[in-house]
Design an enzyme around this catalytic site. Structure first.
Site, PDB file in Angstrom:
ATOM      1  N   ASP A 189       0.848  -1.191   0.000  1.00  0.00           N
ATOM      2  CA  ASP A 189       0.000   0.000   0.000  1.00  0.00           C
ATOM      3  C   ASP A 189       0.888   1.247   0.000  1.00  0.00           C
ATOM      4  O   ASP A 189       1.986   1.225  -0.566  1.00  0.00           O
ATOM      5  CB  ASP A 189      -0.934  -0.025   1.211  1.00  0.00           C
ATOM      6  CG  ASP A 189      -2.286   0.605   0.916  1.00  0.00           C
ATOM      7  OD1 ASP A 189      -2.311   1.815   0.665  1.00  0.00           O
ATOM      8  OD2 ASP A 189      -3.301  -0.113   0.937  1.00  0.00           O
ATOM      9  N   SER A 240     -10.939  -1.177  -0.859  1.00  0.00           N
ATOM     10  CA  SER A 240      -9.688  -1.110  -0.095  1.00  0.00           C
ATOM     11  C   SER A 240      -9.929  -1.363   1.382  1.00  0.00           C
ATOM     12  O   SER A 240      -9.049  -1.852   2.089  1.00  0.00           O
ATOM     13  CB  SER A 240      -9.044   0.276  -0.252  1.00  0.00           C
ATOM     14  OG  SER A 240      -8.376   0.396  -1.479  1.00  0.00           O
ATOM     15  N   HIS A 269      -3.802   5.988   3.327  1.00  0.00           N
ATOM     16  CA  HIS A 269      -4.478   4.782   2.855  1.00  0.00           C
ATOM     17  C   HIS A 269      -3.829   3.523   3.424  1.00  0.00           C
ATOM     18  O   HIS A 269      -4.518   2.611   3.919  1.00  0.00           O
ATOM     19  CB  HIS A 269      -4.437   4.754   1.322  1.00  0.00           C
ATOM     20  CG  HIS A 269      -5.309   3.728   0.685  1.00  0.00           C
ATOM     21  ND1 HIS A 269      -4.916   2.413   0.515  1.00  0.00           N
ATOM     22  CD2 HIS A 269      -6.560   3.807   0.158  1.00  0.00           C
ATOM     23  CE1 HIS A 269      -5.876   1.738  -0.093  1.00  0.00           C
ATOM     24  NE2 HIS A 269      -6.891   2.565  -0.321  1.00  0.00           N
TER      25      HIS A 269
END
Length: 1212
Positions: A574, A972, A649
């Site tokens: 990520d 996600s 994220h």
């Protein structure tokens, strides 16, 4: 030598085999000499010494003219009648066959062959072989015998398009054809066995001047271009797009462009192009549209193939049709979609029209024009003269204006591409003024970064940790690339990654022709561009049944059984990690597992970017060489080389999978509670592969493959991968390649399905060796009501921390009513930045419509225009889905007057839940429809988890707020939920394979919501397995599934065999395992993709005739002891399903059993061409196990299939 004289050039005669010399055929006087209608002069007949030179242009100053390479000039026998022939016309039995795709003039060639044989030579036994090569030998009752032909029969054939004899691709079985020729007594076969008349409308055959049908094709193409020009000119900002034939050569597109004078851009296979950025196609077209109001683009069908995502499954090398031609994707349809997407992104609100015309089949099926009819006559007569003279294995054709005979082998190898350095292509450039797209710096940067995949290493698993083996692998990569670049030093400079542990390959900057040459090397599995991928952006665990209200762990919870994931390592590919987050504190954590080899890469950094590891966060690596190779070194400053998360994220997803419990977690006071990951006692490792987005891409294949290789080496047990791009062939996709090797080494790979829903066929990460996760809601909301002055309350969702003044109503205004003077209505409707008039919006609540720009970005546009609040209304595609965002002003998101927006609050136990999120990508699987994707769904809407301290909660540049936790939505977010569950299962069952863990998750899932009704989609219509896969994850049930569908490397390699990967490619796997097993070889009878031992069954091509299709599966008993399971089937509509045996009896734990499931379409009851859904459940009764598998079936639409068969095939 005098200046006025020229010595004759030396040449090499390319002679032909002759029946006269080789087979002793008699020399017979040519019957033309005594023909009553002919009075041949002495020069009428051609002698054996009459030749034609292939090259007639050379430097007159040279004393030894040649073809430029030093070799003697090539010469060929001149075509025409000979004084003597090898066949007695009375004994000749001639056969004519047409094969391959259609082409203008095919009937003319056949007609003139028949007429010429009859009228010139007196041959009376002439037959037409029907339907291509297979017509020679087929014994099918549907096939007709050869058709007797005479001039009366074929008299009008030249007026019709296509071929009266019929044609087909493939079927060239030489032994059977020869047997049929002998059986039927043919001593001449025209135009294949003795003479082959060159048939390819693309004009890509070398040596000859042109192939027949070409002039007709150009003429018809001009009409299509004229139509496209009218369409484009009649629309506002119109683009006329015409796709023309030209698989490997763009001659038709080139000549049609020069002839029409209406074309603005001509794209051909020989000249590369790119779409976006400075100097790209889109920039050029925008200039033309603004200058002229419209543009016309001509594209040859073989152009741009490397740019098109390839959804069809197949070998790493390009798929081929039955004739051996490359199977190309529809560049016209792709370019149309890309044009529309570009305009919507860059010029939102402006009208735009693309009219796509594909005249391909129309052109191929028309009758030949006058010029081609004459040409076909001359070709046919040349073929007859050569065959009667006893020549064999030749092709007639014009060479520099004179007809000659060329050996078939030479014609088969010779190609005739457009010479882009020739004056004709220069004329195209001058007529269209189009740029040389490939010479842009940006184009080179994007095109020259490649991943080269070589399969497995010979050193196997045990040798992966040895430095000597890694160095040997690195040297072999340099040597391999050096053999192509002709320099190992250049190879070392070009390679920026070598994958030396478990994945064999490297990443390098290469010229396109170098990459193409490298892809043909026998050691290479695939070479593919270093594509960029986007990211797929704590109530959830209670909702999943793992804890009770107040955080108490339920009795029998998977958390208790797995000791919260103790001893397991969960890795995350990520944007990195924010190590200071409370989710990664290590109090109470034990040391890293004994086999852990990971590192904290920037542990020693002295600046603020450093990431320090601990007993919780035991690994942190970053990979950015692929990113920099693509976007350029200028991005280094804005992307520090560190694992630290500047986006948020990666921190969010890793903490969702494995975060420690953090009490008091909230976002602006909403969702207050204890945040925790799925496996809170597991160790965590961050692999940063995603960086600041450039043109929508932030995670690049070269970096992804490197991270997978490192993670396998480090010793992770589970990998969470919340990123992905458009679906691609498995070995041209970095995620699929990495996941394949990870699964082979026992690592469970969990991937997000993508956020491109609700459109069908958008699911990404489709390989069967990974777990693919969709997104759904949970029973927590953050309601904020729009209250109208009539006290009507409209429910919405929000996490806005600001509020309106109490007891005051504000005027409600549509954003279209607040449109600025320089904005379009569409821009204002979407609340694009700068589209609202401050005077109109000031002091009002503005209603914006969802779509295009970010939801919170719309609120910022309203705030800057002076609005006091925003109401975000869904568009039609978003249905009833409402997402709570951290808006920058009072706002609420509703599903479709003056009013007031209430302060949001946290609501629990909401109903219905779960339902599928509108953004969650949908099946069917566009790469391999026989594998159902997604596999599972999990919470992915408004998920609260840890966040980066360097980004605001909206992730937008204007947002300067900083939070410890953030609520985000996307697949996600659902992906790490399942990764956490996989970690718990790994802790409970350390000996289970990744496939067994996936099976346990899938077969125990639920398909009902909390109202005990079938799960719905965001429009509250019944959802299907294309949205949720096997259903909504139930972690505690997955810990004890009863039965599992297992699969190992051999199963997956068999699956690849079924997709058409050849044995040499498959052999690159398993050879280095060091376990004594031989390399895998594909069976002689290829298996079917649906035969993979998968926990679901998908049959996309069931016959409508009632023919049965059977798939087999095997299950292993993972219960405590002996067990018996009975099958129960909920059959898909219109499909009969039979399971044999209906009962499985297991004598002990660990025993495996096989069963077969047979599907048949039920006449009159099935829905042709539509997917239907059912379920197979194995139950052990009082044992409490229900092992569920979704069944997905599509019965082929017989009418569509029939029409498709009649459709002319593409030209050979």
């Amino acid at each position: 030598m005098d200046n006025d004289e020229m010595r004759l050039p030396s040449f090499t005669l390319h002679s032909l085999p002759t029946l006269t010399g080789d087979l002793g055929a008699a020399a017979i006087p040519n019957p033309i000499a005594s023909h009553p209608l002919y009075h041949p002069s002495p020069a009428f007949f051609i002698s054996a010494t009459d030749v034609i030179l292939r090259d007639i242009l050379f430097d007159a100053s040279s004393s030894t003219p040649s073809d430029g390479s030093g070799a003697l000039l090539a010469a060929y026998h001149r075509a025409g009648p000979r004084r003597e022939v090898a066949f007695d016309p009375a004994r000749v039995r001639a056969a004519i066959v047409t094969c391959g795709g259609l082409c203008p003039g095919m009937n003319t060639v056949v007609r003139e062959l028949v007429v010429g044989l009859w009228e010139l030579y007196g041959v009376r036994a002439v037959f037409g072989v029907r339907n291509g090569y297979r017509g020679f030998y087929s014994d099918s009752e549907e096939d007709e015998p050869p058709l007797p032909l005479d001039p009366a029969t074929v008299h009008h054939w030249h007026k019709a398009g296509g071929t009266v004899l019929g044609t087909s691709r493939g079927g060239f079985d030489l032994a059977r054809i020869v047997d049929a020729i002998e059986r039927r007594g043919f001593n001449q076969v025209l135009p294949v066995a003795v003479a082959g008349v060159p048939k390819t409308v693309d004009n890509d055959v070398g040596i000859i001047d042109r192939s027949f049908g070409f002039h007709t094709a150009v003429e018809a193409a001009q009409r299509a271009i004229a139509a496209a020009h009218v369409e484009a000119e009649s629309a506002v900002n119109g683009v006329g797009l015409v796709k023309l034939m030209g698989r490997t050569a763009g001659h038709i597109a080139l000549h049609a462009t020069l002839s029409s004078h209406d074309v603005d851009c001509c794209l051909i296979p020989e000249e590369d192009f790119y779409l976006r950025g400075a100097g790209g196609l889109f920039e050029f077209l925008y200039g033309r549209i603004k200058e002229k109001g419209h543009a016309v683009v001509v594209v040859a069908e073989g152009a741009g193939q490397r740019l098109i995502p390839r959804p069809g499954a197949g070998p790493c090398q390009q798929q081929h049709d039955e004739s051996g031609n490359p199977a190309f994707l529809d560049v016209g349809a792709w370019l149309k979609a890309e044009l529309r997407a570009w305009w919507a992104e860059e010029h939102a609100g402006e009208l735009f029209t693309v009219k796509y015309i594909d005249p391909t089949y129309m052109i191929r099926a028309v009758a030949a024009n006058a010029a081609d009819n004459l040409y076909c006559t001359l070709l046919a007569h040349s073929a007859i003269h050569g065959a009667m003279a006893g020549y064999t294995g030749f092709v007639p054709g014009p060479i520099n204006g004179n007809y000659g005979y060329i050996p078939v082998a030479e014609v088969a190898e010779a190609r005739n591409p457009v010479d882009t350095k020739d004056h004709k292509w220069a004329w195209v450039r001058s007529v269209t003024n189009q740029p040389d797209f490939v010479h842009s710096t940006e184009a080179q940067a994007i095109a020259l970064s490649y991943v080269v995949y070589l399969g497995d290493h010979s050193h196997g698993r045990a040798g992966a940790a040895l430095a000597a083996n890694r160095e040997r692998a690195r040297r072999s990569h340099y040597a391999l690339l050096g053999s192509v670049l002709r320099s190992e030093a250049r190879a070392r400079d070009a390679i920026f990654y070598t994958y030396t542990r478990h994945i064999n390959g490297f990443a390098a900057t290469l010229e396109e022709d170098e990459a193409a040459e490298l892809s043909r090397h026998p050691r290479v599995v695939s070479v593919f561009p270093n594509r960029g991928h986007p990211l797929h952006t704590t109530r959830s665990w209670e909702f999943l049944g793992m804890e009770e209200e107040g955080g108490r762990v339920r009795p029998g919870s998977i958390w208790a059984k797995a000791r919260f994931g103790e001893g397991v390592v969960i890795g995350n590919l990520d944007t990195g990690v924010w190590p200071e987050a409370g989710s990664f504190r290590d109090d109470g954590m034990g040391p890293a597992p004994a086999g852990w080899r990971g590192i904290c890469q920037d542990q020693q950094a002295s600046d603020d970017a450093q990431v320090r590891c601990n007993r919780k966060l035991i690994g942190a690596r970053f990979f950015n060489k692929g990113y920099l190779a693509t976007v350029g070194q200028q991005q280094v400053g804005s992307n520090p080389a560190s694992t630290r998360d500047t986006d948020g994220h990666g921190t969010h997803t890793l903490s969702t999978a494995a975060g420690r419990p953090v009490p008091g977690a909230n976002l602006f006071g909403y969702g207050n509670g204890t945040a925790k990951g799925g496996a809170p006692a597991a160790h965590a490792a961050a692999y940063k592969v995603c960086w600041r987005p450039v043109n929508g891409s932030e995670c690049f294949d070269a970096d992804i493959v490197a991270a997978f290789d490192a993670a396998i080496h480090d010793g992770v047990h589970v990998l969470s991968v919340s990123l992905g791009g458009s679906p691609a062939d498995y070995f041209r996709d970095g995620v699929a390649i990495g996941a394949f090797h990870a699964a082979r080494h026992g690592v469970v790979v969990v991937c997000s399905a993508g956020n491109s829903g609700p459109t069908a066929g958008t699911v990404s990460n489709t390989a069967p060796w990974m777990v693919t996760v969709g997104a759904s809601t949970m029973d927590r909301e953050f309601p904020a009501f729009l209250v109208l002055d009539n006290n009507k309350r409209i429910k919405g969702q929000s996490l806005s921390p600001t509020r309106l003044a109490a007891n005051k109503y504000y005027q409600l205004i549509s954003s279209e009513e607040a449109k600025g003077a320089n904005a379009t209505a569409t821009q204002a409707k979407l609340c694009i930045e700068g589209s609202l008039d401050k005077a109109k919006a000031k002091g009002k609540i503005v209603v914006c419509v969802r779509g295009k720009n970010a939801r919170v970005e719309k609120g910022e546009a309203v705030r800057r225009a002076g609005g006091v609040g925003m109401v975000l209304a869904n568009d039609e595609a978003s249905g009833n889905e409402m997402i709570a965002d951290a808006h920058v002003l009072p706002a609420t998101h509703i599903t479709s007057a003056s009013g007031y927006i209430t302060v949001p609050y946290t609501a629990l136990d909401t109903k219905p839940a779960p339902f599928m999120a509108a953004f969650s990508s949908q099946g069917p699987n566009s790469v391999t429809p026989q594998i159902l994707k997604p596999d599972i769904t999990a919470p992915g809407v408004s998920i609260l988890a840890a966040f980066s301290g360097l980004a605001g909660p909206t992730g937008l540049a204007f947002d300067e707020r900083r939070v410890l936790f953030n609520a985000e939505s996307g697949t996600s977010m659902s992906c790490p939920h399942v990764a956490g569950v996989a970690g718990l299962l790994k802790a409970i069952h350390p000996d289970w394979s990744p496939a067994a863990i996936k099976s346990a998750i899938m077969t125990t899932a639920r398909v009902q919501d909390n109202t005990r009704k079938a799960m719905s989609n965001s429009s509250f219509l019944r959802a299907t397995p294309f949205g949720y896969g096997a259903g909504h994850v139930r972690p505690s049930r997955a810990a004890d599934p009863g039965l599992v569908y297992d699969a190992d490397a051999t199963d997956y390699l068999g699956f690849l065999c079924a997709l058409g990967y050849n044995t040499s490619t498959i052999a690159t796997f398993m050879a280095g395992d060091g376990d004594g097993r031989a390399a895998h070889a594909c069976p002689a009878r290829a298996p079917r993709p649906e035969g993979l031992n998968y926990p679901s069954v998908a049959l996309p091509h069931l016959s409508p005739t009632g023919a049965a299709r059977t798939v087999t599966r095997r299950v292993r008993n993972v219960g405590a002891g002996p067990a018996a399971y009975d099958a129960r089937v909920q059959a898909p509509r219109g499909v009969a399903v039979d399971v044999r045996p209906r009962r499985l009896e297991f004598a002990a734990a660990g025993e495996e059993k096989r069963f077969a499931v047979t599907f048949k379409a039920r006449a009159g009851l099935f829905l042709p061409g539509e997917y239907v859904f059912g379920r197979l459940v194995w139950s052990d009764g009082d044992g409490g196990h229900r092992v569920r598998s979704p069944l997905v079936v599509r019965v082929v639409d017989a009418m569509k299939k029939k029409k498709k068969k009649k459709k002319p095939l593409s030209v050979a």
